[in-house]
Design a protein around this motif. Structure first.
Motif, PDB file in Angstrom:
ATOM      1  N   VAL A  39       4.963   4.971   1.973  1.00  0.00           N
ATOM      2  CA  VAL A  39       5.487   4.006   1.010  1.00  0.00           C
ATOM      3  C   VAL A  39       6.311   4.779  -0.005  1.00  0.00           C
ATOM      4  CG1 VAL A  39       4.934   2.306  -0.762  1.00  0.00           C
ATOM      5  CG2 VAL A  39       3.532   2.446   1.299  1.00  0.00           C
ATOM      6  N   ARG A  46      11.114  -1.180  -2.875  1.00  0.00           N
ATOM      7  CA  ARG A  46      10.190  -0.316  -2.126  1.00  0.00           C
ATOM      8  C   ARG A  46      10.723  -0.119  -0.709  1.00  0.00           C
ATOM      9  NH1 ARG A  46       4.697  -3.570  -2.431  1.00  0.00           N
ATOM     10  NH2 ARG A  46       6.166  -5.071  -1.559  1.00  0.00           N
ATOM     11  N   LEU A  48       9.220   0.848   3.032  1.00  0.00           N
ATOM     12  CA  LEU A  48       7.956   0.939   3.752  1.00  0.00           C
ATOM     13  C   LEU A  48       8.186   1.417   5.174  1.00  0.00           C
ATOM     14  CD1 LEU A  48       6.483  -2.512   2.611  1.00  0.00           C
ATOM     15  CD2 LEU A  48       6.134  -0.289   1.539  1.00  0.00           C
ATOM     16  N   VAL A  64       4.557   8.106  -1.330  1.00  0.00           N
ATOM     17  CA  VAL A  64       3.129   8.248  -1.065  1.00  0.00           C
ATOM     18  C   VAL A  64       2.909   8.244   0.443  1.00  0.00           C
ATOM     19  CG1 VAL A  64       0.820   7.346  -1.484  1.00  0.00           C
ATOM     20  CG2 VAL A  64       2.622   7.006  -3.185  1.00  0.00           C
ATOM     21  N   VAL A  67      -2.183   8.244   2.685  1.00  0.00           N
ATOM     22  CA  VAL A  67      -3.062   7.482   1.797  1.00  0.00           C
ATOM     23  C   VAL A  67      -4.446   7.298   2.407  1.00  0.00           C
ATOM     24  CG1 VAL A  67      -2.355   5.234   2.702  1.00  0.00           C
ATOM     25  CG2 VAL A  67      -3.143   5.425   0.342  1.00  0.00           C
ATOM     26  N   PHE A 112      -1.076   2.894  -9.412  1.00  0.00           N
ATOM     27  CA  PHE A 112      -1.594   2.207  -8.229  1.00  0.00           C
ATOM     28  C   PHE A 112      -2.861   2.883  -7.728  1.00  0.00           C
ATOM     29  CE2 PHE A 112       2.980   1.373  -8.139  1.00  0.00           C
ATOM     30  CZ  PHE A 112       3.008  -0.010  -7.997  1.00  0.00           C
ATOM     31  N   PRO A 114      -5.224   3.713  -4.382  1.00  0.00           N
ATOM     32  CA  PRO A 114      -4.909   3.900  -2.962  1.00  0.00           C
ATOM     33  C   PRO A 114      -5.054   2.634  -2.137  1.00  0.00           C
ATOM     34  CG  PRO A 114      -6.191   5.764  -3.768  1.00  0.00           C
ATOM     35  CD  PRO A 114      -6.154   4.747  -4.881  1.00  0.00           C
ATOM     36  N   GLN A 116      -4.278  -0.291  -2.975  1.00  0.00           N
ATOM     37  CA  GLN A 116      -3.070  -1.093  -3.144  1.00  0.00           C
ATOM     38  C   GLN A 116      -1.933  -0.570  -2.266  1.00  0.00           C
ATOM     39  OE1 GLN A 116      -3.366  -0.518  -7.515  1.00  0.00           O
ATOM     40  NE2 GLN A 116      -2.941  -2.694  -7.638  1.00  0.00           N
ATOM     41  N   ILE A 117      -1.814   0.756  -2.185  1.00  0.00           N
ATOM     42  CA  ILE A 117      -0.802   1.349  -1.308  1.00  0.00           C
ATOM     43  C   ILE A 117      -1.099   0.982   0.145  1.00  0.00           C
ATOM     44  CG2 ILE A 117       0.274   3.490  -0.561  1.00  0.00           C
ATOM     45  CD1 ILE A 117       0.873   2.800  -3.443  1.00  0.00           C
ATOM     46  N   VAL A 522       0.251  -6.626  -5.448  1.00  0.00           N
ATOM     47  CA  VAL A 522       0.884  -5.536  -4.708  1.00  0.00           C
ATOM     48  C   VAL A 522       1.815  -6.061  -3.619  1.00  0.00           C
ATOM     49  CG1 VAL A 522      -1.060  -4.023  -5.115  1.00  0.00           C
ATOM     50  CG2 VAL A 522      -0.957  -5.306  -2.998  1.00  0.00           C
TER      51      VAL A 522
END
Length: 524
Positions: A39, A46, A48, A64, A67, A112, A114, A116-117, A522
């Protein structure tokens, strides 16, 4: 209605779906079968999956990855600190002891968790599946490592639930692999049970499981693991080797530049793959740092020497899995090697020597978990008619139950679900108490779980009981180890009730709570 299997890897994710012709792996927007678990936060949007991986070099401090290593973990865990050193993003400790990731998004700094990621990743994977299938996706089965704790499993369920998915089961990676193996395997030797070892060497971990196969069913006998031994550790060996070499040769400190670290790690991963097929390989990177081009060279023999410590650690979970299953290597019919990190020749050579037989690679190393998850989802769905096949998983940890002082329990502080207990399972216990009754579930043997894991699982509070002062109620509590491998109270019934009402059953899991409502933003 479609049923989906998700394999959320540390580096890549795979989506599988059951169709009339069998199990298919879905392609993402770039027509790849694997989607990066990345992400990336840009200035206005964003990125993804594949887009996030492509944008990582442009926004290294806002990207990130990995995760999976941070889900349900404490910030002060030494292993977590080692993982955070590999990530260029800023992090801090949350008020509950968890991890907060600081990222700039829409010109503001956001913190955030983790989970949520992970929810963002699930939302992206769900979009890919719905685009491919042309309809909504709900029911799914998700593969998780056998070493995941109760808190980590719940975090996975929450992340999937807040994006509209309905996880019908969390299944261990090797169990999903074994299911895909057993359903299609037709040439088992006749005359008795067949024992098969599954060794999954992923990007960040190694899992070993022993399964017994009989006609129409599979039972997992044991799970063992090394949470900190995977393909990325072999990459890191090469990274440290060349970082030190470039410092001497070019007076260049790669560690001081996040973008240079990312580029060198990516080059070392490619170099490792080249060494799997060749005895030697060059390394060339243009403008790595300070507008300097760098070059290096390494032989496979030198690489194996640098990674000798990692190779020795591979034998530990293999021997542990055999011991827990009560087997010797001669009793194992086949050894199935899977996982993205399993292609290193030295690993195959070591395991062949350990099990005294040639390794089998009948399964797709990167897709077998997702395919097994999809099959399990079809079996649990009332919509699909599939081959009757019994799957019995087992608990990788011993789980105990303790009670408050003054509470009368048939087995105080006893092991409620021993290691190897079939999943799902339930047990009914009889208690006596007045007012509020508190039960606490915990991991009975800390040596069985990953280092740094809290022994506490959750606290169950039953009551209050309304009645005359000093009186006690006798009640039965059914405690379940469910399909997800999570401990829950299934029911609570008063058996002797002189003027009592059993009115409240509350549950607070582990050391902190997670609420779906707090995480909804999120995906907005």
């Amino acid at each position: 209605m479609s049923v989906i299997g998700f394999d959320i890897g540390n580096e890549n994710c795979v989506i599988a779906v059951v169709k009339q012709g069998g199990v298919d792996v879905l392609l993402n927007d770039e027509s790849n079968r694997e989607t990066p678990a990345v992400v990336c936060f840009g200035e206005k949007q964003r990125f993804l999956g594949s887009a996030g991986a492509a944008s990582a070099l442009m926004h290294p401090k806002s990207t990130v990855s990995q995760v999976k290593r941070l889900i349900g973990r404490r910030f002060d865990d030494p292993d977590v600190q080692d993982d955070l050193k590999l990530l260029p993003v800023e992090t801090s400790e949350g008020p509950d002891g968890g991890i907060l990731i600081h990222l700039k998004y829409l010109k503001e700094t956001h913190k955030f968790m983790p989970v949520q990621i992970l929810a963002m990743l699930f939302a992206h994977l769900k979009t890919i599946a719905e685009h491919d299938l042309g309809g909504p996706v709900s029911d799914c089965v998700i593969g998780v490592p056998s070493y995941f704790t109760d808190l980590q499993r719940r975090a996975y369920l929450y992340a999937a639930t807040i994006v509209g998915l309905k996880p019908v089961r969390l299944i261990h990676d090797c169990t999903a692999t074994g299911l895909g193996y057993g359903v299609y395997k037709t040439d088992f030797p006749h005359g008795g049970p067949t024992y098969v070892a599954f060794i999954d060497i992923g990007h960040c971990d190694t899992q070993v499981s022993i399964a017994i196969f009989q006609a129409g069913k599979m039972k997992m006998l044991s799970h063992a693991f090394d949470r900190n031994l995977g393909g990325r550790d072999f990459d890191e060996v090469l990274f440290r080797h060349f970082a030190e070499k470039f410092k001497e040769q070019y007076n260049m400190d790669v560690y001081s530049n996040a973008r240079a670290c990312n580029r060198l790690r990516a080059a070392c991963e490619k170099l490792k793959k080249v060494l799997s097929a060749n005895l030697e390989a060059p390394l060339n990177i243009e403008c790595l740092m300070d507008e300097k081009d760098v070059s290096g060279f390494i032989k496979r023999e030198e690489f194996e020497s640098l990674a000798s410590g990692l190779l020795e650690r591979l034998c530990i979970p293999c021997n542990e899995a055999l011991a827990n299953a009560g087997l010797t290597v001669d009793m194992v019919y086949s050894v199935e090697l899977v996982g993205s990190g399993s292609r290193i020749p030295a690993i195959a050579k070591l395991l062949t020597s350990l099990f005294k037989k040639e390794l089998s690679r009948t399964l797709n190393a990167s897709e077998c978990v997702a395919r097994g998850c999809a099959l399990q989802c079809a079996m649990l769905s009332p919509v699909f008619r599939v081959k009757e096949y019994e799957v019995q998983d087992s608990s990788p940890f011993s789980i105990g139950l303790s009670s408050d002082e003054g509470l009368i329990c048939a087995k105080p502080n006893a092991v409620l679900f021993p290691k190897g207990q079939p999943i799902p399972s339930s047990k009914t216990l009889t208690f006596q108490g007045s007012n509020l009754v508190r039960l606490e579930a915990f991991y009975a043997n800390p040596d069985e779980g990953p280092k740094g894991t809290s022994p506490k699982i959750g606290c169950f509070t039953i009551g209050p009981f309304h009645g005359s002062s000093g009186s006690k109620a006798e009640f039965e509590v059914t405690i379940q180890l469910n399909l997800h491998g999570i401990v829950n109270i299934e029911s609570s019934t008063v058996s002797k009730k002189p003027n009592f009402d059993l009115s409240i059953l509350r549950y607070q899991f582990s050391e902190r709570s997670r609420y779906i409502d707090e995480l909804q933003f999120v995906i907005s």
